[in-house]
Design a protein around this motif. Sequence first.
Motif, short mmCIF file in Angstrom:
data_model
loop_
_atom_site.label_atom_id
_atom_site.label_comp_id
_atom_site.label_asym_id
_atom_site.label_seq_id
_atom_site.Cartn_x
_atom_site.Cartn_y
_atom_site.Cartn_z
N MET A 1 39.32 37.04 33.68
CA MET A 1 40.70 37.12 34.13
C MET A 1 41.55 37.78 33.04
O MET A 1 41.49 37.37 31.87
N THR A 2 42.32 38.80 33.41
CA THR A 2 43.15 39.47 32.43
C THR A 2 44.36 38.60 32.08
O THR A 2 44.72 37.68 32.82
N GLU A 3 44.99 38.90 30.95
CA GLU A 3 46.18 38.14 30.55
C GLU A 3 47.29 38.30 31.58
O GLU A 3 48.04 37.36 31.85
N THR A 4 47.39 39.50 32.15
CA THR A 4 48.43 39.75 33.16
C THR A 4 48.20 38.91 34.40
O THR A 4 49.14 38.31 34.96
N TYR B 1 50.51 35.79 35.91
CA TYR B 1 50.97 35.74 37.30
C TYR B 1 50.58 34.40 37.93
O TYR B 1 51.39 33.78 38.63
N LEU B 2 49.35 33.96 37.68
CA LEU B 2 48.88 32.70 38.22
C LEU B 2 49.73 31.54 37.71
O LEU B 2 50.12 30.65 38.49
N ARG B 3 50.03 31.54 36.42
CA ARG B 3 50.84 30.46 35.85
C ARG B 3 52.22 30.41 36.51
O ARG B 3 52.73 29.33 36.82
N LEU B 4 52.81 31.57 36.74
CA LEU B 4 54.14 31.62 37.37
C LEU B 4 54.07 31.13 38.81
O LEU B 4 54.93 30.37 39.26
N LEU B 5 53.02 31.54 39.53
CA LEU B 5 52.86 31.11 40.92
C LEU B 5 52.73 29.59 41.01
O LEU B 5 53.38 28.94 41.83
N ALA C 1 39.80 38.81 40.09
CA ALA C 1 40.76 39.92 40.11
C ALA C 1 41.15 40.26 41.55
O ALA C 1 42.33 40.51 41.85
N THR C 2 40.17 40.25 42.45
CA THR C 2 40.45 40.52 43.86
C THR C 2 41.31 39.41 44.46
O THR C 2 42.25 39.66 45.22
N LEU C 3 41.00 38.17 44.07
CA LEU C 3 41.78 37.03 44.56
C LEU C 3 43.24 37.14 44.12
O LEU C 3 44.16 36.96 44.94
N ILE C 4 43.46 37.43 42.86
CA ILE C 4 44.83 37.56 42.35
C ILE C 4 45.53 38.72 43.05
O ILE C 4 46.72 38.66 43.38
N GLN D 1 45.08 39.73 46.09
CA GLN D 1 45.49 39.26 47.40
C GLN D 1 46.73 38.38 47.31
O GLN D 1 47.62 38.44 48.16
N LEU D 2 46.79 37.57 46.26
CA LEU D 2 47.96 36.72 46.05
C LEU D 2 49.22 37.55 45.82
O LEU D 2 50.29 37.24 46.33
N ARG D 3 49.07 38.62 45.07
CA ARG D 3 50.22 39.46 44.74
C ARG D 3 50.85 40.10 45.97
O ARG D 3 52.05 40.41 45.98
N LEU D 4 50.05 40.28 47.03
CA LEU D 4 50.58 40.88 48.26
C LEU D 4 51.58 39.94 48.94
O LEU D 4 52.45 40.38 49.69
N GLY D 5 51.45 38.64 48.66
CA GLY D 5 52.40 37.66 49.19
C GLY D 5 52.35 37.49 50.69
O GLY D 5 53.34 37.08 51.30
N ARG D 6 51.23 37.81 51.30
CA ARG D 6 51.13 37.75 52.76
C ARG D 6 50.30 36.58 53.27
O ARG D 6 50.22 36.36 54.48
N ASP D 7 49.63 35.89 52.38
CA ASP D 7 48.69 34.86 52.80
C ASP D 7 49.09 33.51 52.21
O ASP D 7 48.69 33.15 51.12
#
Length: 295
Positions: free
Chosen positions: A1-4, A8-12, A46-49, A51-57
Amino acid sequence: MTETDFAYLRLLLQQRSGLSLTADKQYLAESRLSILCRRRGVADIATLIGQLRLGRDRLLENAVVDAMTTNETLFFRDRTPFDLFRDVILPERLAANAASRSLRIWCAAVSSGQEAYSLAMLIDDIAGRLAGWKVEIIGTDISAEILEKARSGIYSQFEIQRGLPIQMLLKYFEQRGDKWQLTERLRHMVEFRQHNLLERNDHLGRFDIILCRNVLIYFDVPTKMKVLELLAPRLAPDGAFILGAAETVLGLATKFVGDPDHRGLYRQAPLAAQPRAVTTAGSRAYAAPLAGWRA
């Protein structure tokens, strides 16, 4: 998992559940999300994150929150609060509510239900004194999945061995293969609802007793303050509020004050007293012992 991605996960998680994931917990996130990826057939984290970033699911967001939430609990956990409930708080409430003959209890962040069921066992133990009383035990949690487990009342041998007295096992459980299930009567004593502690809770009504144990430890200070601010109006002016042994309201809330005689027990501060709300409809209630628990 990248730092970026981790940032994002921590903020979510912070925004959705209040969970404060520290920077040194990246290994934990990778471990739990890897399991989630396999369960959902996602190629990698990375793929999971992505999908999360799209905010559609929203369901995916819920699954991630569930995966990262700690659901550690056990029957009669830390025993002292349950002794306090049985010996001090319950007799106090029975005397105070003798006219209304009603009692409402909220177990916040109830996880898989052991805390709420432990209270139900203690209440059932004095069923003879509760003839004609209406007793409601509400257990809430953010996770729909863990609440389904709580409603089933089914626990493994390992879960049963953690804190449950043998006499309670024999009285309230039935063996189901290699697992144990609470009797239907006891399961009906508790109602489970999905609720996020960061959201408004007016619909839950007012409670005589609120337990919010071992959840604030996972929040940062602003989130702790917000949760306590939301909980305060839900407690009756003369009610009892119970936190975990490692938790306190000191420096976090002005509407609660510690009970000088009992550690972990808090009361409404005088200026925070509010009129008792009408009990919400649609909750399970305790009727006369011979009639049992009814919907």
